[in-house]
Design an enzyme around this catalytic site. Sequence first.
Site, PDB file in Angstrom:
ATOM      1  N   ASP A 189      -4.689  -9.159  -0.227  1.00  0.00           N
ATOM      2  CA  ASP A 189      -4.760  -8.509   1.079  1.00  0.00           C
ATOM      3  C   ASP A 189      -5.885  -9.049   1.961  1.00  0.00           C
ATOM      4  O   ASP A 189      -5.750 -10.112   2.549  1.00  0.00           O
ATOM      5  CB  ASP A 189      -4.878  -6.992   0.860  1.00  0.00           C
ATOM      6  CG  ASP A 189      -4.658  -6.200   2.141  1.00  0.00           C
ATOM      7  OD1 ASP A 189      -4.317  -6.808   3.168  1.00  0.00           O
ATOM      8  OD2 ASP A 189      -4.807  -4.967   2.117  1.00  0.00           O
ATOM      9  N   HIS A 242       0.833  -1.207   0.000  1.00  0.00           N
ATOM     10  CA  HIS A 242       0.000   0.000   0.000  1.00  0.00           C
ATOM     11  C   HIS A 242       0.868   1.259   0.000  1.00  0.00           C
ATOM     12  O   HIS A 242       0.778   2.088   0.914  1.00  0.00           O
ATOM     13  CB  HIS A 242      -0.917   0.100   1.236  1.00  0.00           C
ATOM     14  CG  HIS A 242      -1.728  -1.113   1.538  1.00  0.00           C
ATOM     15  ND1 HIS A 242      -2.607  -1.660   0.657  1.00  0.00           N
ATOM     16  CD2 HIS A 242      -1.804  -1.875   2.660  1.00  0.00           C
ATOM     17  CE1 HIS A 242      -3.193  -2.698   1.217  1.00  0.00           C
ATOM     18  NE2 HIS A 242      -2.728  -2.858   2.423  1.00  0.00           N
TER      19      HIS A 242
HETATM   20 ZN    ZN Z   1      -2.306  -6.012   4.557  1.00  0.00          ZN
END
Ligand code: ZN
Length: 454
Positions: free
Chosen positions: A320, A269
């Site tokens: 994720d 991210h």
């Molecule tokens: Zn993560």
Amino acid sequence: MTAVFAQNALLDTGWARNLRMQIKDGRISTLTQDTTPQAGDSCVDTLLPALSNLHSHAFQRAMAGMTEYRLAGRDSFWTWRDLMYRFIAHLNPDQVQAIAALVYLEMQEAGYAAVGEFHYLHHQPDGQPYDHLAELSDRIMAAAVETGIGLTHLPVLYSYAGVGEHPLEQGQKRFGNDVDRFCALVDQARAAATNLPGDCRVGIAPHSLRATSPRDLAEVLQAQGQGPIHIHIAEQPKEVAEVQAGLGARPVEWLLANAPVDANWCLIHATHMTGAETQAMARSGAVAGLCPVTEANLGDGPFNGPAYLAADGAFGVGSDSNVLISLTEELRTLEYSQRLRDLSRNVLVAGEGSVGQSLYSKAALGGAQALARDAGQITPGNLADLVAIDSQHPSLCTLRPDQLLDGLVFAAKDHVVTDLWSAGRHQVQSGRHVQRDRIIASYRNAMRTLLAAL
Ligand code: ZN
């Protein structure tokens, strides 16, 4: 020695016709073009290098669909995290393994040959370690063995509730280790990994700059930094502000100035970066670990794609939270997030060319780099991480070979996948994982007891 025959195959040199590949010890041994199949060959339509899924928290799959309900005034990332804490107050080792096996099956059916498991659930619900410290790492490895997926296991160092060494909250006790106990856990995981297939890797994952400290980070890199190193870096504006206030710099800026970030690193991210951070990160050689479906689901914001690509930065994709496991959806969400922001089309390709091919090929190479796998291209010596798709599926049948990856990324679903090999292990055949029925039955069973306990 096994062999695969493909009518079309994407090699590092471009498209090949009538390709026969021999696989030995999980690696691509020989490639022969313009030939014919032999008895016993696995025959497929179109063969591609399979992607590595570089970021997964397997257990979160079981929460998918439970956090899409708006409470007045409380619909943020942080309420999602509250539910996650409630959920894990009950998870037991059998359930962790059953969920991970389902997740890895779904990944392989979607076309991923390998997974980077960013593993932070370490201890019992009250925070006490299991008798065997790495019990839940063992369960992740057992799920990898059940499914045959290529595993890069990334035990997570999680020590604090926020920048400034704030003590862990009750809901975080299952994650917590100081550096010494974490290193002992990683040693146990490395020992266990010697019983897995040779493509299994063990790295480390300092959870984030929030959950570790500069001193601890330096110590753990010194002690255990020889493999892949993954870290959540700049997912939410609130996180950027917290790191800036506590450490005096934005997260990517701080990390690049204070840690030996290189091609062994994967920054998960890297969403909120300035132009200067974007350039510096691309130059570092680290992989940007992008999780477009989860980032969209959590409202994180879009990645700074055009500038990063222009600077020749490496990236890969991960699922994720596993709210939806779909390789095609992941890649097209990445591109569409850029189009929606920029009011533009065909963004994530440097210069000119096929967006699908650019996205797919770069994500294949970046994902393999992040997981320390010799993969991402079909070439002799590489691991046989391979996916076969059906170019005659109605979603794809009108396309020329040079348009096929655009079709895959923008116009198809994962069900065009017919076969998948993880380091030569032929785990998906005719679109189904070879252990599908058993793994799904075990998942349903585990979820019945978990939901009853919630
Ligand atoms: Zn993560």
